[in-house]
Design an enzyme around this catalytic site. Sequence first.
Site, PDB file in Angstrom:
ATOM      1  CG  ASP A 217      -2.282   0.702   0.828  1.00 56.44           C
ATOM      2  OD1 ASP A 217      -2.202   1.825   0.304  1.00 56.44           O
ATOM      3  OD2 ASP A 217      -3.376   0.166   1.071  1.00 56.44           O
ATOM      4  CG  HIS A 292      12.588  -0.689 -13.844  1.00 61.71           C
ATOM      5  ND1 HIS A 292      12.801  -0.490 -15.185  1.00 61.71           N
ATOM      6  CD2 HIS A 292      13.619  -0.062 -13.220  1.00 61.71           C
ATOM      7  CE1 HIS A 292      13.912   0.200 -15.380  1.00 61.71           C
ATOM      8  NE2 HIS A 292      14.434   0.480 -14.198  1.00 61.71           N
TER       9      HIS A 292
END
Length: 443
Positions: A217, A292
């Site tokens: 989160d 990425h």
Amino acid sequence: MHFSSFIIATAAILPTALAQLSGKVGPLTSHATKTAKKTCNVLNYGAKADKTTDIGPALLSAFAACKAGGTVVVPAGDYAMKTWVTFEGGKTWALQLDGIIYRTGTGAGNMLFVRNANDFEMFSSTGKGAVQGNGFEDHKNGKRDGARLLRIEKTNNFSVHDIILVDAPMFHFVMSTVTNGEAYNMAIRGGDWGGLDGVDVWGTNIWIHDITVTNKDECVTVKSPSQNILIENIHCNSSGGCAIGSLGADTAISSVTYRNIYTWKSNQMMMIKSFGGSGYVEDMRFENFIGHSNAWNLDIDQYWASMKELAGDGVKLSNLTFSNWKGTVANGAQRGPVKVVCADKAPCTDINIEDLAMWTETGSKNTYQCRSGYGKGFCLKSGTGGAYAATTSTQTTAPTGYSAPSMKEDLKTAFGTASSIPIPTMQASFYPGVAPVSKLAGQ
Ligand SMILES: *[C@@H]1O[C@H](CO)[C@@H](O)[C@H](O)[C@H]1NC(C)=O
Ligand SMILES: *[C@@H]1O[C@H](CO)[C@@H](O)[C@H](O)[C@H]1NC(C)=O
Ligand SMILES: *[C@@H]1O[C@H](CO)[C@@H](O)[C@H](O)[C@H]1NC(C)=O
């Protein structure tokens, strides 16, 4: 760190930083001075480094003795914590955590809660001080409403640094309604599940830097109200990613800069999230982002489906600049590098996307999506105006200059939620090629 040493250490980046922060941050008195005045070692107040005796009462007694000026010391060793501690109203004090505190109690609330303090510092002198929340004991049973590890509230002139926070039953580190604060050189590592936030902050004049977060989160997230916040050198190591929000009624966020943000395998690189609500988010910079394998990347979503729609026309976003974003995205066709979805009744203005080059890791197509957004870059409309429906543009060749380095510390396999999460050692850098602003403790 005091602003004076900051000036010497980072003269090259000073103009932006000065513009960003509104004054000096950190404690007013060094911890050495506090320690010289008075030292309250928890071992003298009933604590035992036996991983069984509850350190809670000893922490409270040591704090009572040192709260008017001094340092509470938790020496190296393993301690159990069964009852939580609110450190209320300390002045000119420090909490030196060199040991490891293991959660053994089952209560909700905040294990370590510092409130109404002034001139406060929490640190580890070795860089090995940690709180092990053992959240997996809850998580494996589907429970996610237990203890938070560390909360600093209504506190001024403070720092928290060189501390490791692991596996919170709920959130790891919250700074709420704080002023002139600094948090740095921290490793936060939690379970692979939503709702286990890394760092949440709201306040004025706060510098957050050189932190790594693993969870699923919030990585480092700013909430309302906030102004003059600088967040830099952040490694979101398989996390949810950084965000602003979620935003509600009377949002007031301005002058926040995120820079040198490296995000790997997260839900997003940066999200501004709301659904309805009111107020503003303005004068923000998001520069030097490398990503990425993230799902979303630059993601403004004012119709965020994961929250309940609130009353109001929407939060007004204006003067937001995104510059120098590089790397690759998980699936550019499904979730492209840019999504700017603004509220139709409060269109975004002056959104500038400069020098963003990212390419897909799957297939050979990127999409860019805009709705009711004005400014420069990709599908944004220029000038100002009213609502417009979502438009999508597509790119089928890799943009030049998208490639960007990876970090060796990237988490290859998530820790999951069912077994104990190991306490990490502090990594040497939090953004490719950039050394931490302040030396890591014990190194
Ligand atoms: C925080 O420090 C500043 C000086 O840097 C001081 O003016 C201010 O009063 C301090 N805050 C509080 C609440 O004492
Ligand atoms: C836009 O925000 C930047 C900070 O990111 C600030 O320096 C600049 O003055 C703002 N521009 C306007 C027109 O307010
Ligand atoms: C990121 O994950 C990798 C792989 O598990 C781990 O080696 C590294 O320590 C993590 N970073 C931190 C500081 O948790």
